[in-house]
Design a protein around this motif. Structure first.
Motif, PDB file in Angstrom:
ATOM      1  N   ASP A  13      -5.785  -2.485   3.075  1.00  0.00           N
ATOM      2  CA  ASP A  13      -4.447  -3.023   2.873  1.00  0.00           C
ATOM      3  C   ASP A  13      -4.199  -3.126   1.365  1.00  0.00           C
ATOM      4  O   ASP A  13      -4.968  -3.801   0.673  1.00  0.00           O
ATOM      5  CB  ASP A  13      -4.362  -4.406   3.538  1.00  0.00           C
ATOM      6  N   PRO A  14      -3.181  -2.493   0.780  1.00  0.00           N
ATOM      7  CA  PRO A  14      -2.157  -1.701   1.464  1.00  0.00           C
ATOM      8  C   PRO A  14      -2.711  -0.350   1.937  1.00  0.00           C
ATOM      9  O   PRO A  14      -3.659   0.151   1.342  1.00  0.00           O
ATOM     10  CB  PRO A  14      -1.107  -1.489   0.374  1.00  0.00           C
ATOM     11  N   PHE A  69      -2.562   3.448  -1.467  1.00  0.00           N
ATOM     12  CA  PHE A  69      -3.047   2.788  -2.690  1.00  0.00           C
ATOM     13  C   PHE A  69      -3.254   3.827  -3.790  1.00  0.00           C
ATOM     14  O   PHE A  69      -3.247   5.038  -3.497  1.00  0.00           O
ATOM     15  CB  PHE A  69      -4.342   2.022  -2.387  1.00  0.00           C
ATOM     16  N   ARG A 117      -3.383  -4.501  -5.481  1.00  0.00           N
ATOM     17  CA  ARG A 117      -2.935  -5.561  -4.577  1.00  0.00           C
ATOM     18  C   ARG A 117      -2.460  -6.780  -5.348  1.00  0.00           C
ATOM     19  O   ARG A 117      -1.525  -7.463  -4.933  1.00  0.00           O
ATOM     20  CB  ARG A 117      -4.092  -5.936  -3.651  1.00  0.00           C
TER      21      ARG A 117
END
Lengths: 344, 344
Positions: free
Chosen positions: A69-70, A73, A194
């Protein structure tokens, strides 16, 4: 509240690849699953995959669920991560030519279709780089209350001549340790992105298939062990190699390649690049007499230009990793807990 | 807002196994993944798994992500569902003796360890029923904000003599349709439990491996096609068999076995048992001259006692399913959308 009421629960640390995870695997999982495989490698080995003997060949099988996540990237995305991660796990077991891949997608309802398209395109491109394709799959959609983002499971199958698997228990004293490139880029790039940090544009994940580097190394000399330094990074990879091979390892801190951008960002983030995930690197044990020729071969292969010899297996310190800083030696202590959730 | 701003998104229906899912798969997934496999079965077939020719044998591979909620339900749990689902998909491709299984767990942090233990115990027991074991795996832990519950991916590998795969495109006009037991129990039991309805205690999921029933059927006669009626239930299974085989199907409504408990609960819930998932059933196409002997063989095998012949493949109505109610005939219309989220 009595002790009986305090139910044990799984925590993030159980998925972080370090000591807590190893306890969970040996105490909870291996008590229940994983019959040993005669002349092969099963779950009890806790290696990068299974090896199933079949006549004069063996099947190699590996599986991974990716939750990064995400999902898109700097330097890659979930699709590239899934394919590269699985191809690299096969290569770490010696299967450098993957036979087939599977794709199990679990997606949050409301995810834009073009996001899925990006990930599938990336899976197809990365698979093509490795001469393999995705040949079966499954899709589930969960309500947004139940899942944030996407879970991608990829399973890979490869094949090797019987007995030619690579494992993480093959090191002997005297073997040299080789890493195929700078470490920690994936984890640092992910976390920096992030956190919204505005680092240099060359801070990108290293995510890539490296099966061709393992092939080049084995053609050039005797490779005695292999593992890819993903969760827990180089520190966890070395710890596992030492424990499973039953040797001590001495790692030369200053010999470990780290890119300048990774190093600067790691300092700002308060992280050690040697303890965060790579997704396009391999750690190899090499017979001492072949170390230089294997190093040359890997460096001469695209993607292996920055390979380095970083240490040795030794007779003493059995099961432990000694870090030689140039001015002294100390035992490596793996950080416990999880620094970076949803990093891979 | 212009049309360009309206991004398409994935909805629950895209994971429900029906028409919306087939469009998503053909328009989004197959555009990107899935090279055809010469003399085998690849992703483009959208069958229960892949078949990869290898000399005089073929490998069979299938993968599924299971998200059932609650993870322990009347008659089974997530672990049994994962193993049975994967073993059944292999069997639906003709691989009745699974070779190995993988286990990719993604778990919400805070899940009690004993919940995981229950699921792993169940995986081990169900695998043992089928003479297979889980030989490689992976565990990730997600924060509770990111995942509710557990996602279990299981991938299975089997092997068959080359050319002996079962597929869903093998029906010819005249073939009989056989279902190995009463339909809809899994879906109805799940929903009833989730809604807290106080139904009879014999309303339990049918979740079970049925590879031995496929083996018994093939020993007794010519099986021309197979598929397991999971997402979308019998209705979706028949729709896919008709479309892929390029034949019409006539199904005798009153011949389809449904247990009394399932029927009563389905009526209360407003659902048709023929449109919800089974997890321990198989739909087979059988050559007409062998239909009675195959039926007898399945009925004589534990778990197949309530098997029934439910219809025929016909020359006309190509690609469609006709339901014969005894007083008339109508085309089967699959419900669209998703009735039951997180049912398998």
């Amino acid at each position: 509240m009595s002790a009986d009421d305090e139910a044990e629960t799984l925590t993030a640390a159980h998925g972080a690849g370090r000591a807590e995870m190893r306890s969970f695997l040996s105490e909870t999982v291996l008590e229940r699953l994983g019959d040993p495989i005669a002349d092969g490698v099963g779950l009890p080995a806790l290696d990068d995959g299974a090896v199933l003997p079949d006549g004069d060949r063996s099947l190699v099988v590996t599986t991974d669920s990716h939750v990064v996540d995400p999902p898109v990237f700097p330097g890659g995305d979930l699709g590239r991560l899934g394919v590269a991660g699985t191809v690299n796990d096969l290569a770490a077991m010696g299967a450098v030519e993957p036979l087939t891949l599977t794709c199990g997608l679990v997606v949050e309802a409301g995810t834009p279709t073009d996001r899925i398209e990006t990930i599938l395109d990336s899976m197809a491109e990365t698979a093509e780089e490795c001469g393999v394709s995705v040949q079966t799959g499954d899709t589930k959609v969960l309500p947004p209350d139940d899942l944030d983002g996407i879970v991608l499971n990829t399973t890979g199958i490869g094949r090797i001549p019987r007995g030619e698997q690579l494992t993480s228990d093959g090191l002997s004293p005297g073997d040299r340790l080789l890493v195929t490139g700078p470490v920690g880029q994936h984890g640092i790039a992910l976390l920096a992105a992030r956190e919204g940090f505005d680092f240099e544009t060359d801070l990108r994940s290293d995510v890539a298939p490296v099966n061709h580097l393992v092939a080049a190394a084995r053609e050039a000399g005797t490779v005695t062990a292999a593992t890819d330094p993903t969760r827990g990074g180089l520190a966890t990879a070395l710890t596992e190699l030492a424990a499973r091979s039953g040797v001590g390892l001495v790692a030369e801190d200053r010999a470990v390649p780290v890119s300048g951008a990774t190093d600067s960002a790691a300092a700002v983030l308060g992280l050690d690049p040697k303890t965060v995930a790579c997704e396009g690197r391999m750690v190899l044990g090499v017979a001492p007499e072949d170390a230089e020729s294997v190093l040359d071969a890997v460096r001469a292969t695209p993607g292996g230009e920055q390979a380095a010899l970083i240490g040795d297996a030794v007779d003493d310190h059995t099961g432990r990793v000694v870090v030689d800083t140039g001015i002294g030696q100390r035992y490596l202590t793996e950080p416990s807990g999880q620094q970076l959730p949803r990093i891979c």
